[in-house]
Design a protein around this motif. Structure first.
Motif, PDB file in Angstrom:
ATOM      1  N   THR A 119       0.837  -1.201   0.000  1.00 26.94           N
ATOM      2  CA  THR A 119       0.000   0.000   0.000  1.00 26.94           C
ATOM      3  C   THR A 119       0.868   1.244   0.000  1.00 26.94           C
ATOM      4  O   THR A 119       1.812   1.354   0.795  1.00 26.94           O
ATOM      5  CB  THR A 119      -0.926   0.015   1.231  1.00 26.94           C
ATOM      6  OG1 THR A 119      -1.817  -1.107   1.170  1.00 26.94           O
ATOM      7  CG2 THR A 119      -1.753   1.298   1.283  1.00 26.94           C
ATOM      8  N   ALA A 120       0.540   2.200  -0.866  1.00 26.41           N
ATOM      9  CA  ALA A 120       1.257   3.468  -0.939  1.00 26.41           C
ATOM     10  C   ALA A 120       0.368   4.593  -0.425  1.00 26.41           C
ATOM     11  O   ALA A 120      -0.844   4.581  -0.628  1.00 26.41           O
ATOM     12  CB  ALA A 120       1.686   3.763  -2.376  1.00 26.41           C
ATOM     13  N   PHE A 121       0.986   5.555   0.242  1.00 23.43           N
ATOM     14  CA  PHE A 121       0.321   6.781   0.661  1.00 23.43           C
ATOM     15  C   PHE A 121       0.833   7.907  -0.232  1.00 23.43           C
ATOM     16  O   PHE A 121       2.038   8.184  -0.258  1.00 23.43           O
ATOM     17  CB  PHE A 121       0.628   7.122   2.117  1.00 23.43           C
ATOM     18  CG  PHE A 121       0.294   6.037   3.108  1.00 23.43           C
ATOM     19  CD1 PHE A 121      -0.808   5.209   2.928  1.00 23.43           C
ATOM     20  CD2 PHE A 121       1.077   5.857   4.237  1.00 23.43           C
ATOM     21  CE1 PHE A 121      -1.125   4.230   3.846  1.00 23.43           C
ATOM     22  CE2 PHE A 121       0.781   4.875   5.165  1.00 23.43           C
ATOM     23  CZ  PHE A 121      -0.329   4.052   4.968  1.00 23.43           C
ATOM     24  N   ILE A 122      -0.055   8.551  -0.947  1.00 23.78           N
ATOM     25  CA  ILE A 122       0.331   9.646  -1.838  1.00 23.78           C
ATOM     26  C   ILE A 122      -0.453  10.890  -1.453  1.00 23.78           C
ATOM     27  O   ILE A 122      -1.693  10.887  -1.472  1.00 23.78           O
ATOM     28  CB  ILE A 122       0.066   9.290  -3.316  1.00 23.78           C
ATOM     29  CG1 ILE A 122       0.988   8.145  -3.759  1.00 23.78           C
ATOM     30  CG2 ILE A 122       0.285  10.513  -4.211  1.00 23.78           C
ATOM     31  CD1 ILE A 122       0.751   7.681  -5.178  1.00 23.78           C
ATOM     32  N   GLU A 123       0.264  11.945  -1.102  1.00 25.94           N
ATOM     33  CA  GLU A 123      -0.365  13.213  -0.744  1.00 25.94           C
ATOM     34  C   GLU A 123      -0.185  14.195  -1.900  1.00 25.94           C
ATOM     35  O   GLU A 123       0.943  14.552  -2.251  1.00 25.94           O
ATOM     36  CB  GLU A 123       0.256  13.778   0.534  1.00 25.94           C
ATOM     37  CG  GLU A 123      -0.387  15.070   1.005  1.00 25.94           C
ATOM     38  CD  GLU A 123       0.219  15.558   2.307  1.00 25.94           C
ATOM     39  OE1 GLU A 123       0.884  16.618   2.279  1.00 25.94           O
ATOM     40  OE2 GLU A 123       0.032  14.896   3.346  1.00 25.94           O
ATOM     41  N   LEU A 124      -1.285  14.621  -2.467  1.00 25.72           N
ATOM     42  CA  LEU A 124      -1.239  15.534  -3.607  1.00 25.72           C
ATOM     43  C   LEU A 124      -0.402  16.772  -3.297  1.00 25.72           C
ATOM     44  O   LEU A 124       0.381  17.234  -4.134  1.00 25.72           O
ATOM     45  CB  LEU A 124      -2.658  15.930  -4.003  1.00 25.72           C
ATOM     46  CG  LEU A 124      -2.810  16.933  -5.157  1.00 25.72           C
ATOM     47  CD1 LEU A 124      -4.086  16.652  -5.928  1.00 25.72           C
ATOM     48  CD2 LEU A 124      -2.829  18.378  -4.667  1.00 25.72           C
ATOM     49  N   ALA A 125      -0.554  17.304  -2.087  1.00 25.70           N
ATOM     50  CA  ALA A 125       0.122  18.554  -1.743  1.00 25.70           C
ATOM     51  C   ALA A 125       1.638  18.408  -1.739  1.00 25.70           C
ATOM     52  O   ALA A 125       2.360  19.400  -1.876  1.00 25.70           O
ATOM     53  CB  ALA A 125      -0.362  19.044  -0.376  1.00 25.70           C
ATOM     54  N   GLU A 126       2.153  17.181  -1.598  1.00 24.50           N
ATOM     55  CA  GLU A 126       3.598  16.989  -1.648  1.00 24.50           C
ATOM     56  C   GLU A 126       4.157  17.370  -3.018  1.00 24.50           C
ATOM     57  O   GLU A 126       5.250  17.915  -3.116  1.00 24.50           O
ATOM     58  CB  GLU A 126       3.941  15.524  -1.343  1.00 24.50           C
ATOM     59  CG  GLU A 126       4.059  15.200   0.119  1.00 24.50           C
ATOM     60  CD  GLU A 126       5.297  15.827   0.752  1.00 24.50           C
ATOM     61  OE1 GLU A 126       6.396  15.650   0.205  1.00 24.50           O
ATOM     62  OE2 GLU A 126       5.154  16.494   1.789  1.00 24.50           O
ATOM     63  N   ALA A 127       3.396  17.075  -4.055  1.00 29.33           N
ATOM     64  CA  ALA A 127       3.855  17.382  -5.411  1.00 29.33           C
ATOM     65  C   ALA A 127       3.303  18.706  -5.914  1.00 29.33           C
ATOM     66  O   ALA A 127       4.033  19.519  -6.487  1.00 29.33           O
ATOM     67  CB  ALA A 127       3.446  16.255  -6.367  1.00 29.33           C
ATOM     68  N   SER A 128       2.015  18.921  -5.714  1.00 28.92           N
ATOM     69  CA  SER A 128       1.321  20.050  -6.345  1.00 28.92           C
ATOM     70  C   SER A 128       0.663  20.959  -5.327  1.00 28.92           C
ATOM     71  O   SER A 128      -0.395  21.536  -5.581  1.00 28.92           O
ATOM     72  CB  SER A 128       0.258  19.521  -7.320  1.00 28.92           C
ATOM     73  OG  SER A 128       0.817  18.613  -8.243  1.00 28.92           O
ATOM     74  N   GLY A 129       1.295  21.097  -4.169  1.00 31.22           N
ATOM     75  CA  GLY A 129       0.692  21.850  -3.083  1.00 31.22           C
ATOM     76  C   GLY A 129       0.822  23.351  -3.224  1.00 31.22           C
ATOM     77  O   GLY A 129       1.804  23.873  -3.746  1.00 31.22           O
ATOM     78  N   LEU A 130      -0.194  24.032  -2.711  1.00 29.26           N
ATOM     79  CA  LEU A 130      -0.223  25.489  -2.736  1.00 29.26           C
ATOM     80  C   LEU A 130       0.898  26.069  -1.881  1.00 29.26           C
ATOM     81  O   LEU A 130       1.415  27.159  -2.169  1.00 29.26           O
ATOM     82  CB  LEU A 130      -1.585  25.980  -2.219  1.00 29.26           C
ATOM     83  CG  LEU A 130      -1.938  27.450  -2.420  1.00 29.26           C
ATOM     84  CD1 LEU A 130      -2.034  27.795  -3.898  1.00 29.26           C
ATOM     85  CD2 LEU A 130      -3.248  27.777  -1.703  1.00 29.26           C
TER      86      LEU A 130
END
Length: 376
Positions: free
Chosen positions: A85-96
């Protein structure tokens, strides 16, 4: 005495772990012998990855990806090897938070880096992804992510579209034949902290576009572009998800996750509470203290303190919320299992004055709450 301390972050001041530790210091001053359980939380937005890694002892991985403006940045993701299982946080890559105010441009920012994180997870052998939405700088309905995963977005001349939501107005051909085939068997659960649809007055562009640098004219342009994208998706896939609750999360990433990745959209706080085993901790607690930067009527849509209060209510446990500020409609939270709520400020002060004192103010409020509890 068992006290459970489970705050979200206090934006621009403390992350959730720092907030919980400040709370613990205050409670301990009044209750030196109390058993304190610290459980930092999040609602699917910024900080959720840290909460999941801390709760599950997942491996923290790093990858160089494109940020929302296409620049290289180091992004983290989590890997639970045994569970694949992977945890991917959008904000890590494309965060404001990675863009200055001057750099925010909702017309052109992209989620391409999120797709790069997905590829890394797939290369590792991921069978499941927990996708954490929130805190995005983007309004491209996940188009950048899909491009990174192999989908082709072409204009009427057959040329690839440039990054960003505005370019979707020029979409003529959506070619999914080259989309990464491993996605077909990947189980995706997407954490959302809002229930907005993709389009319209409550849509991604209208509600969240302005904080990402969109003018009123930009908002109208983006809403039209995302509507055109949704029309093309219906033609290609045969189903229409634009009205789905949560489709507007993270600039339309909720729409992309459900439409193209067959993701289940789950309130972020529910996902985080499950992964951190919060229900078990609530069952043992006698008093629960939670909080975040702001509490208002919008918090009922799925913010951390309300999620905690609703869960605690099922166990008959009192819940105190500490917030940087109490906004319009906060009183509605009292109908959701909240025992009481308090603002942190101890006198008139500006936000600029309050932010550096957040830890100090949290300690003081928690000490007073603990003393009041002992006197009951």
């Amino acid at each position: 005495m068992n006290v459970l301390l489970c705050p979200d972050s206090f934006k621009d001041a403390l992350n959730a772990e720092q907030a919980a530790l400040a709370m613990a210091k205050g409670v301990k001053r009044a209750m030196p012998t109390a058993t304190l359980t610290v459980c930092p939380l999040a609602d699917g937005g910024e900080g959720s990855l840290d909460a999941l890694i801390a709760a599950t002892d997942a491996e923290r991985r790093e990858l160089t990806v494109q940020d929302a403006l296409g620049r290289p940045r180091q992004a983290c993701w989590g890997w639970l090897r045994q569970q694949r299982t992977a945890f991917i946080e959008l904000a890590e890559a494309s965060g404001l938070q990675h863009l200055s105010i001057q750099e925010r441009n909702a017309l052109h920012t992209s989620t391409y880096g999120v797709g790069e994180l997905f590829k890394a997870a797939l290369d590792e052998g991921a069978e499941k992804v927990l996708l954490l939405l929130g805190g995005s700088a983007t309004n491209d309905a996940g188009a950048g992510m899909l491009q990174a995963l192999g989908a082709k977005f072409l204009d009427r001349h057959g040329s690839p579209l440039p990054p960003g939501g505005a370019a979707l107005q020029q979409l003529a051909t959506l070619d999914l034949s080259t989309l990464d085939s491993r996605l077909a068997t990947l189980q995706v659960e997407a954490a959302v902290d809002v229930d907005n649809p993709l389009l319209g007055e409550r849509g991604a562009s209208a509600i969240f576009g302005p904080q990402k640098g969109a003018s009123p004219q930009d908002v109208a342009q983006l809403d039209r572009a995302l509507g055109h994208f949704a029309d093309i998706c219906v033609e290609v896939l045969g189903h229409d998800d634009r009205g789905l609750a949560g489709a507007g999360a993270a600039g339309g990433m909720g729409f992309a996750a459900h439409t193209f990745l067959n993701a289940t959209l789950t309130p972020g706080i529910e996902m985080i509470m499950q992964q951190t085993r919060l229900p078990e901790l609530l069952a043992q607690a006698e008093l629960v203290i939670t909080g975040e930067g702001r509490l208002d009527g919008q918090s009922l849509a799925g913010k951390t303190p309300i999620g905690v209060a609703r869960a605690a209510y099922q166990h008959g446990k009192p819940v105190i919320i500490l917030a940087g500020s109490l906004g319009d409609g906060w009183q509605a939270c009292l109908e959701e299992g909240v025992t009481a709520a308090f603002a942190l400020a101890d006198g008139p002060m500006s936000l600029e004055q309050a932010l550096p004192r957040t830890a100090e103010l949290l300690e003081a409020r928690c000490e007073n709450i603990a003393r009041l509890w002992l006197a009951r």
